[in-house]
Write a protein that holds these residues in place. Sequence first.
Motif, PDB file in Angstrom:
ATOM      1  N   ALA A   1     -34.973   9.763   8.614  1.00 26.90           N
ATOM      2  CA  ALA A   1     -33.827   9.033   9.174  1.00 26.90           C
ATOM      3  C   ALA A   1     -33.216   8.022   8.200  1.00 26.90           C
ATOM      4  CB  ALA A   1     -34.235   8.346  10.483  1.00 26.90           C
ATOM      5  N   PRO A   2     -34.032   7.318   7.405  1.00 25.18           N
ATOM      6  CA  PRO A   2     -33.411   6.352   6.491  1.00 25.18           C
ATOM      7  C   PRO A   2     -32.431   6.983   5.493  1.00 25.18           C
ATOM      8  CG  PRO A   2     -35.777   5.960   6.657  1.00 25.18           C
ATOM      9  CD  PRO A   2     -35.507   7.250   7.360  1.00 25.18           C
ATOM     10  N   TYR A   3     -32.568   8.275   5.277  1.00 22.92           N
ATOM     11  CA  TYR A   3     -31.705   8.916   4.273  1.00 22.92           C
ATOM     12  C   TYR A   3     -30.587   9.755   4.895  1.00 22.92           C
ATOM     13  CZ  TYR A   3     -35.744   7.664   1.478  1.00 22.92           C
ATOM     14  OH  TYR A   3     -36.749   6.977   0.887  1.00 22.92           O
ATOM     15  N   LEU A   4     -30.445   9.663   6.195  1.00 20.34           N
ATOM     16  CA  LEU A   4     -29.456  10.534   6.848  1.00 20.34           C
ATOM     17  C   LEU A   4     -28.041  10.291   6.334  1.00 20.34           C
ATOM     18  CD1 LEU A   4     -30.311  10.916  10.640  1.00 20.34           C
ATOM     19  CD2 LEU A   4     -30.350  12.639   8.834  1.00 20.34           C
ATOM     20  N   GLU A   5     -27.706   9.035   6.142  1.00 23.57           N
ATOM     21  CA  GLU A   5     -26.333   8.763   5.681  1.00 23.57           C
ATOM     22  C   GLU A   5     -26.096   9.387   4.315  1.00 23.57           C
ATOM     23  OE1 GLU A   5     -25.175   4.684   8.001  1.00 23.57           O
ATOM     24  OE2 GLU A   5     -24.077   5.455   6.288  1.00 23.57           O
ATOM     25  N   THR A   6     -27.078   9.244   3.448  1.00 24.28           N
ATOM     26  CA  THR A   6     -26.947   9.853   2.118  1.00 24.28           C
ATOM     27  C   THR A   6     -26.820  11.363   2.238  1.00 24.28           C
ATOM     28  OG1 THR A   6     -28.250   8.087   1.124  1.00 24.28           O
ATOM     29  CG2 THR A   6     -28.097  10.157  -0.105  1.00 24.28           C
ATOM     30  N   LEU A   7     -27.679  11.930   3.064  1.00 22.27           N
ATOM     31  CA  LEU A   7     -27.640  13.387   3.222  1.00 22.27           C
ATOM     32  C   LEU A   7     -26.299  13.846   3.762  1.00 22.27           C
ATOM     33  CD1 LEU A   7     -31.193  14.093   4.727  1.00 22.27           C
ATOM     34  CD2 LEU A   7     -30.407  14.526   2.396  1.00 22.27           C
ATOM     35  N   PHE A   8     -25.814  13.136   4.768  1.00 21.45           N
ATOM     36  CA  PHE A   8     -24.535  13.569   5.340  1.00 21.45           C
ATOM     37  C   PHE A   8     -23.409  13.397   4.330  1.00 21.45           C
ATOM     38  CE2 PHE A   8     -20.530  12.912   7.514  1.00 21.45           C
ATOM     39  CZ  PHE A   8     -20.472  14.075   8.261  1.00 21.45           C
ATOM     40  N   ARG A   9     -23.434  12.297   3.605  1.00 17.49           N
ATOM     41  CA  ARG A   9     -22.357  12.069   2.637  1.00 17.49           C
ATOM     42  C   ARG A   9     -22.347  13.167   1.567  1.00 17.49           C
ATOM     43  NH1 ARG A   9     -23.691   7.243   1.231  1.00 17.49           N
ATOM     44  NH2 ARG A   9     -24.686   7.866  -0.722  1.00 17.49           N
ATOM     45  N   VAL A  10     -23.534  13.486   1.065  1.00 17.14           N
ATOM     46  CA  VAL A  10     -23.600  14.540   0.038  1.00 17.14           C
ATOM     47  C   VAL A  10     -23.175  15.878   0.641  1.00 17.14           C
ATOM     48  CG1 VAL A  10     -25.176  15.870  -1.417  1.00 17.14           C
ATOM     49  CG2 VAL A  10     -25.342  13.374  -1.341  1.00 17.14           C
ATOM     50  N   ALA A  11     -23.674  16.156   1.842  1.00 16.80           N
ATOM     51  CA  ALA A  11     -23.337  17.437   2.472  1.00 16.80           C
ATOM     52  C   ALA A  11     -21.836  17.532   2.712  1.00 16.80           C
ATOM     53  CB  ALA A  11     -24.097  17.578   3.789  1.00 16.80           C
ATOM     54  N   TYR A  12     -21.250  16.459   3.200  1.00 17.42           N
ATOM     55  CA  TYR A  12     -19.808  16.491   3.465  1.00 17.42           C
ATOM     56  C   TYR A  12     -19.030  16.672   2.155  1.00 17.42           C
ATOM     57  CZ  TYR A  12     -15.158  15.362   5.000  1.00 17.42           C
ATOM     58  OH  TYR A  12     -13.813  15.426   5.235  1.00 17.42           O
ATOM     59  N   ARG A  13     -19.484  15.986   1.108  1.00 19.87           N
ATOM     60  CA  ARG A  13     -18.788  16.142  -0.165  1.00 19.87           C
ATOM     61  C   ARG A  13     -18.893  17.587  -0.679  1.00 19.87           C
ATOM     62  NH1 ARG A  13     -19.905  10.632  -3.727  1.00 19.87           N
ATOM     63  NH2 ARG A  13     -18.127   9.500  -2.856  1.00 19.87           N
ATOM     64  N   LEU A  14     -19.991  18.219  -0.363  1.00 21.53           N
ATOM     65  CA  LEU A  14     -20.161  19.599  -0.828  1.00 21.53           C
ATOM     66  C   LEU A  14     -19.265  20.573  -0.078  1.00 21.53           C
ATOM     67  CD1 LEU A  14     -24.046  19.852  -1.198  1.00 21.53           C
ATOM     68  CD2 LEU A  14     -22.372  20.060  -3.033  1.00 21.53           C
ATOM     69  N   VAL A  15     -19.175  20.401   1.227  1.00 21.06           N
ATOM     70  CA  VAL A  15     -18.493  21.438   2.023  1.00 21.06           C
ATOM     71  C   VAL A  15     -17.147  20.979   2.575  1.00 21.06           C
ATOM     72  CG1 VAL A  15     -20.631  22.594   2.661  1.00 21.06           C
ATOM     73  CG2 VAL A  15     -19.753  20.771   4.124  1.00 21.06           C
ATOM     74  N   ARG A  16     -16.871  19.664   2.503  1.00 27.87           N
ATOM     75  CA  ARG A  16     -15.610  19.092   2.984  1.00 27.87           C
ATOM     76  C   ARG A  16     -15.318  19.498   4.424  1.00 27.87           C
ATOM     77  NH1 ARG A  16     -15.128  15.101  -0.164  1.00 27.87           N
ATOM     78  NH2 ARG A  16     -13.295  14.691   1.079  1.00 27.87           N
ATOM     79  N   ASN A  17     -16.335  19.579   5.214  1.00 26.17           N
ATOM     80  CA  ASN A  17     -16.159  20.011   6.593  1.00 26.17           C
ATOM     81  C   ASN A  17     -17.296  19.409   7.396  1.00 26.17           C
ATOM     82  OD1 ASN A  17     -17.145  21.828   8.814  1.00 26.17           O
ATOM     83  ND2 ASN A  17     -15.214  22.850   8.363  1.00 26.17           N
ATOM     84  N   ARG A  18     -16.942  18.681   8.438  1.00 32.23           N
ATOM     85  CA  ARG A  18     -17.965  17.914   9.128  1.00 32.23           C
ATOM     86  C   ARG A  18     -19.005  18.799   9.817  1.00 32.23           C
ATOM     87  NH1 ARG A  18     -16.546  13.710  13.756  1.00 32.23           N
ATOM     88  NH2 ARG A  18     -15.798  15.609  14.715  1.00 32.23           N
ATOM     89  N   ALA A  19     -18.524  19.834  10.500  1.00 36.08           N
ATOM     90  CA  ALA A  19     -19.461  20.663  11.250  1.00 36.08           C
ATOM     91  C   ALA A  19     -20.477  21.315  10.313  1.00 36.08           C
ATOM     92  CB  ALA A  19     -18.693  21.724  12.032  1.00 36.08           C
ATOM     93  N   ASP A  20     -19.992  21.828   9.196  1.00 42.00           N
ATOM     94  CA  ASP A  20     -20.911  22.468   8.267  1.00 42.00           C
ATOM     95  C   ASP A  20     -21.835  21.449   7.610  1.00 42.00           C
ATOM     96  OD1 ASP A  20     -19.752  24.817   8.943  1.00 42.00           O
ATOM     97  OD2 ASP A  20     -18.449  24.940   7.200  1.00 42.00           O
ATOM     98  N   ALA A  21     -21.297  20.267   7.368  1.00 41.89           N
ATOM     99  CA  ALA A  21     -22.153  19.220   6.797  1.00 41.89           C
ATOM    100  C   ALA A  21     -23.270  18.865   7.772  1.00 41.89           C
ATOM    101  CB  ALA A  21     -21.308  17.989   6.467  1.00 41.89           C
TER     102      ALA A  21
END
Lengths: 608, 184
Positions: B14-34
């Motif tokens: 949980a402490p890293y969720l924001e980082t994970l989501f930010r990286v994922a969103y930057r990779l796919v540029r799509n919230r659902a896929d992130a």
Amino acid sequence: MNCNEVTAILDDGRMDKLDPGQRRQVDAHKASCVVCAREWNAQAAIAALPDMAMPAGLAMQCRAVVAAPRVESPRGGRRWVLVGSLTALAAAAAVIVWLLRPAGPEASAVVARMPEPVDAKPADDPLPAQGTEVSLPAAESVEAPAQMLTVRVIPAEIPPALRRDSTADASVTFVQGADLEKVRADANDPVRVQAMQELSAAVVQELRRIPGLALVNIDPVKMEPASRHYRVRIATATSIQLDGHVAPTNNRDMMVSLGAEQVFPDGKSARRTLYAGTMRLVAGCTDAAPGPASSCLDPAGTARAFVAKMKLETLPPDDTVTRPLYAKLADPSQDVAQRLAALADLYALQDKTGEIGLLRSAGVMHSVIELAKLVEPAQRAQLWRTMRGVGNPALIDSLLLSLSQDPDDVRVAAIEALGADFRGEARVRSTLEAVAASDARPLVRAVAERAVSGEEPWRRYVVRSLEDTSLSPEQRLEALAYYLYPREPTGGKSHPDYAQITGDLDDAAVRAFAEVIPKAGPLAGNVNNNLLGNIAARHIRNPAISDMLLEVLGSHPQPRFRMGAAQLLGQAQPNVPRVHEALVKAAQSDPDAGVRSFVRQVLGDKAP
Amino acid sequence: MPEARIERFDARVAPYLETLFRVAYRLVRNRADAQDLVQETCIAACEHPESFGNADHPVRWLLRVLNNRFIDGTRRRKRSQLVSLDEADAQDPLLSPRPGPEEALLHSDAQRVVARAFLKLEDMQRTLLVLRIEGYDLGEIEAITGINREVLRARLHRARASLARHLEQQNGASSVALLFGSKS
């Protein structure tokens, strides 16, 4: 500074950590090295893309996902566990998948093969209760019959439903903690919960009215390639202003987003219908005008409008949509404009849903030929463009007649239709060849030549006319504008190879363009500014373009053009002395205060 | 044991969720896929407690998993592409001319051009650029992606060059042309 040093800065992520001296060195190198400038700008552009705040419910979703029992797929596919991540959106947290096909034993068989849980509820079943967890099976294990059409109502995923007073300060950014607290509070707002539940239910209800609709539990993107799949998304929405801040809204409205798209087995999607609308939260009131424009909470009206639009733009059109349009088109008692509008709607329906053949019936053809005799010339041009691609030979006589007697714009449209569909016909070909050889208007000749001989001579004509100093500025640009902005019935589309066409212009053509564009009056479609901006940006390193932009910056009558020139020059050549000088001059003495302010922004810390 | 998994999630992921989501969103540029990527990463972390628990750098471990899921999940990742605001019909009385939530964050034509160009890059090129922009140094990127440092430099160079090329191919103009009009 050399290329290796610039690359090292990029590799080590030190772009923002340079002291002013290093920054100047980098800028100087970039001004002289296109390769480094491209790479630098590319990495900077990606870094500048906005991030999205983590959805407020993601932690809860992930927690639920890791706690859920594992369901193994026969092929090792991933587990699907979808959880209503906030109670505010519990109504939409159920995953509902629709099959749209005529009810029959085959559809039933599909449902019967579904692993549990299979949702094949009758039309009046309620949506799953709040907080329902729906564990979907791995979709690879499901076989779908050919011709199946599915619509999946996707769970709303906790969009940050901000609600603010209209008087509130809109300077709070989307990602600040205070706003996220507000998001969470709003998401739990029972009024919103209720509204979203009602909207979701109403959309489901409307979809159920489409004949042959049934519910299954399946991820449509993993079904058989022969199937047709659609996805529907319902979510609350937040409006972000161009400055990146959340737009203020009042406490009586809720932004909702309704989206539909066709999805394909390879994962791509198309034919999207997207709405971002406002739904009133004033429940229990009465309104003289219920429906989408109602001032009362009206989920049913909103849902009706959405599904109707979806049927027009996304789903294959059904009889309820097309029959009234055909009837209106064929009805001689209708006003001509109404009949043309019906034809335009049919065209749009065909264009948006990809359902070819809507205009191929004999009835449509009869109506079009009749209308061609009744309408004004400009409307006739629109008719020809609408019918291009239909290819019914019954249209040839009308097109040839139009070519012989109409104004040039209409004749060009007739030539396009003749060339696209009938150039194999001997009499059409000979007519087009005659026009190409001897028509009085150069553009008409060139379009006819294009219809007969293809793109190569046409491209040569475009460049040749651009460079022909015996023509007026507008005439020189006419073919280029016509090429890049083809006139389509739906309008607004540029040539799909725009980039290549403009990029392929050679030095002489670019110089000719730079010479003529500032002098040209308005072209058809008022595309002057787009042409100028796009071609200048593409060939920014051509000295003729720089000269032209400096001229525009210094003397163009329209402020918008002067600002555009400043922007291009400032970004591409800020350190070239004459560019800097011109920008400083504009920042100090442009007659328009908006331009002066804008140029100062372009100059940044180098502004006077 | 759901309780154990939840405990592990709360304490280590949980402490890293924001980082994970930010990286994922930057990779796919799509919230659902992130969100999908993040969820799958969470599952992996909680179902491989030994591997994750022994990791010296939990965030690197998580990002490695996320990147692997990203690379593996091309088909799923492509299922939702960017939605152009041009497709919203602002004339409809139901509609607001304002953009929707995800799309609105890509709030300018220029940024949409950049995002589209970025999405045309190869998966690993996207990963490298995103990790670079996230501030990870070459050593960390090497640990996350398993790509040798010298190879990384070459690949970063190619990624930037590809991105520049895609940017130039987008609508025939760089985003600087916007003031002249966004219609290309």
